[in-house]
Scaffold this active site. Structure first.
Site, mmCIF file in Angstrom:
data_model
loop_
_atom_site.group_PDB
_atom_site.id
_atom_site.type_symbol
_atom_site.label_atom_id
_atom_site.label_comp_id
_atom_site.label_asym_id
_atom_site.label_seq_id
_atom_site.Cartn_x
_atom_site.Cartn_y
_atom_site.Cartn_z
ATOM 1 C CG ASP A 51 -1.876 1.123 1.288
ATOM 2 O OD1 ASP A 51 -2.230 1.638 0.209
ATOM 3 O OD2 ASP A 51 -2.291 1.500 2.398
ATOM 4 C CG ASP A 109 -1.949 7.270 1.203
ATOM 5 O OD1 ASP A 109 -1.128 8.174 0.977
ATOM 6 O OD2 ASP A 109 -2.921 7.039 0.467
ATOM 7 C CG ASP A 116 -2.178 2.034 6.743
ATOM 8 O OD1 ASP A 116 -2.892 2.813 7.402
ATOM 9 O OD2 ASP A 116 -2.282 1.901 5.516
#
Length: 428
Positions: A22, A24, A317
């Site tokens: 990912d 961000d 995250d």
């Protein structure tokens, strides 16, 4: 503090053929609390624009209060700390902790159905930290403002009633608005202020690409992704001109709309990397190196890269959007990035003696219960041991409630206590 890796089960990295990321809060780590403060300020400005009182602009972001995974009660306006089974551990109304009696009055058996999306919203992501703090600020403001009458499910102002559910919807709409425009724009205007840069990142991805395939799957748009990734990989002018960031990946997918990406997904479209616009129609050709795609699904990733679910280690995250869905629906190996652990491990090391003492008291209490015969002497020892175990804020609340009439613990329409700011994250 060194970076730590914890495992739930053993993983042979030599068997991993593909590494997915990912962007961000994974490859791109945002600087805290500067980034959260920016988001919070933009949220306040947006709410004022849609009619909220200008007085709310006096609030400033306090990073010591919010923590991830709190639950907002859309009916009563409380922020709750809930365990994995739905048991309410702590609650706060604005900046005031709820007493034991108040929690019981709101939530019988101190239990909630976390999957009841009509009443409860789980603030899962690091992106939600400013939003979490904003809920507390708004409750704090309206509860203490003489123009508004406090009610169980909201606030009355003349002939107007604002429920906590409508407050929640306003904040949600404001979050969507600023992330589509203001927050992204402000971040790109000053990347050095808001985004961390690590010179080891190109080295890591370069080594991964030597032993397997690497892909990027992000919910962000291409233009934003390109700006962030260009900044992260521009360690020096020579390196920036010598190797573009896209060359570190075998596949790049933007606008994925995870967790939808791990189910049926979206139409796979190719991105024009010069203009950032999407090509019309579904892309059906072979995979092109350094090409960028929009939408798609996890099945398409496997097909384009020629790998199976168990061949992939996906790193993100978001425990729901990145980890649980990719694991359960696709069988991908997963790695969850939890930046808060560094802070918590520091506290663990600093408070080791206190934690050992708590463990000793807990064992002592268990021994007393095991051999107790109901004598008053043993009950006194039990009560004393419980008081030693209590956290400071619990002792304060208990003492305050002891000085009040028991009936005052039941919150009526006009009797919600005025806030006194506390630190929810540290108490939790």
């Amino acid at each position: 503090m060194p970076a730590w890796i914890f495992v739930n089960r053993s993983l042979a990295l030599g068997k991993i053929r593909c590494f997915g990321f990912d962007m961000d809060y994974t490859l791109a780590a945002y600087k805290s609390p500067a980034y959260e403060a920016l988001t919070f300020e933009l949220l306040l400005e947006r709410l004022v624009c849609i009619g909220y009182p200008h007085e709310i602009l006096r609030y400033t972001y306090d990073p010591t209060f919010p923590t991830r995974r709190l639950v907002f009660d859309e009916l009563y306006g409380n922020l709750l700390k809930v365990d994995a089974h739905g048991n309410v551990l702590l609650g706060a109304y604005g900046f005031t902790f709820l007493s034991e009696a108040e929690i019981w009055s709101f939530y019988p058996s101190k239990f909630i159905q976390r999957d009841d999306l009509q009443c409860f919203y789980i603030l899962n992501m690091l992106f939600n930290l400013p939003e979490t703090y904003l809920y507390a600020c708004l409750v704090d403001f309206f509860s203490g403002c003489s123009r508004y009458t406090n009610c169980d499910t909201g606030y009355q102002h003349g002939n107007l009633f604002m429920s906590f559910r409508s407050l929640f919807q306003d904040v949600t709409d404001a979050m969507n608005n600023i992330h589509q425009s203001g927050c992204l724009k402000k971040t790109l205007e000053d990347l050095e202020k808001y985004v961390k840069k690590d010179p080891r990142l190109p080295i890591l991805l370069g080594k991964m690409k030597e032993v397997g395939k690497v892909f990027l799957a992000t919910n962000s748009s291409y233009n934003y992704t390109n700006a962030i990734m260009t900044y992260l990989f521009s360690i020096s002018e020579a390196e920036a001109s010598g190797r573009p960031w896209r060359s570190y990946f075998d596949l790049i997918v933007v606008d994925t709309q995870k967790p939808h990406f791990f189910a049926e997904g979206l139409v796979l479209r190719q991105v024009n990397t010069d203009s950032g616009k999407l090509h019309v129609g579904t892309y059906t050709g072979p995979h092109q190196h350094c090409a960028v795609y929009s939408g798609g699904s996890s099945d398409m990733v496997c097909e384009l890269l020629g790998v199976r679910g168990m061949d992939i280690l996906y790193i993100g995250d978001h425990i729901f959007g990145d980890i649980l869905k990719s694991k359960k629906r696709q069988g991908w190996r997963t790695c969850l990035v939890v930046p808060e652990l560094s802070w918590e491990l520091d506290i663990w090391a600093q408070e080791k003696e206190r934690l050992e003492e708590l463990k000793r008291l807990d064992t002592h209490l268990a021994d007393i219960y095991q051999h107790m015969d109901g004598s008053s002497c043993e009950l006194q020892v039990i009560n004393f041991t419980k008081r030693e175990i209590q956290m400071p804020h619990e002792s304060v609340v208990e003492q305050e409630q002891a000085n009040l009439d028991p009936a005052s613990c039941l919150l009526s329409c006009n009797q919600r206590s005025l806030p006194a700011k506390s630190c929810l994250s540290s108490a939790i």
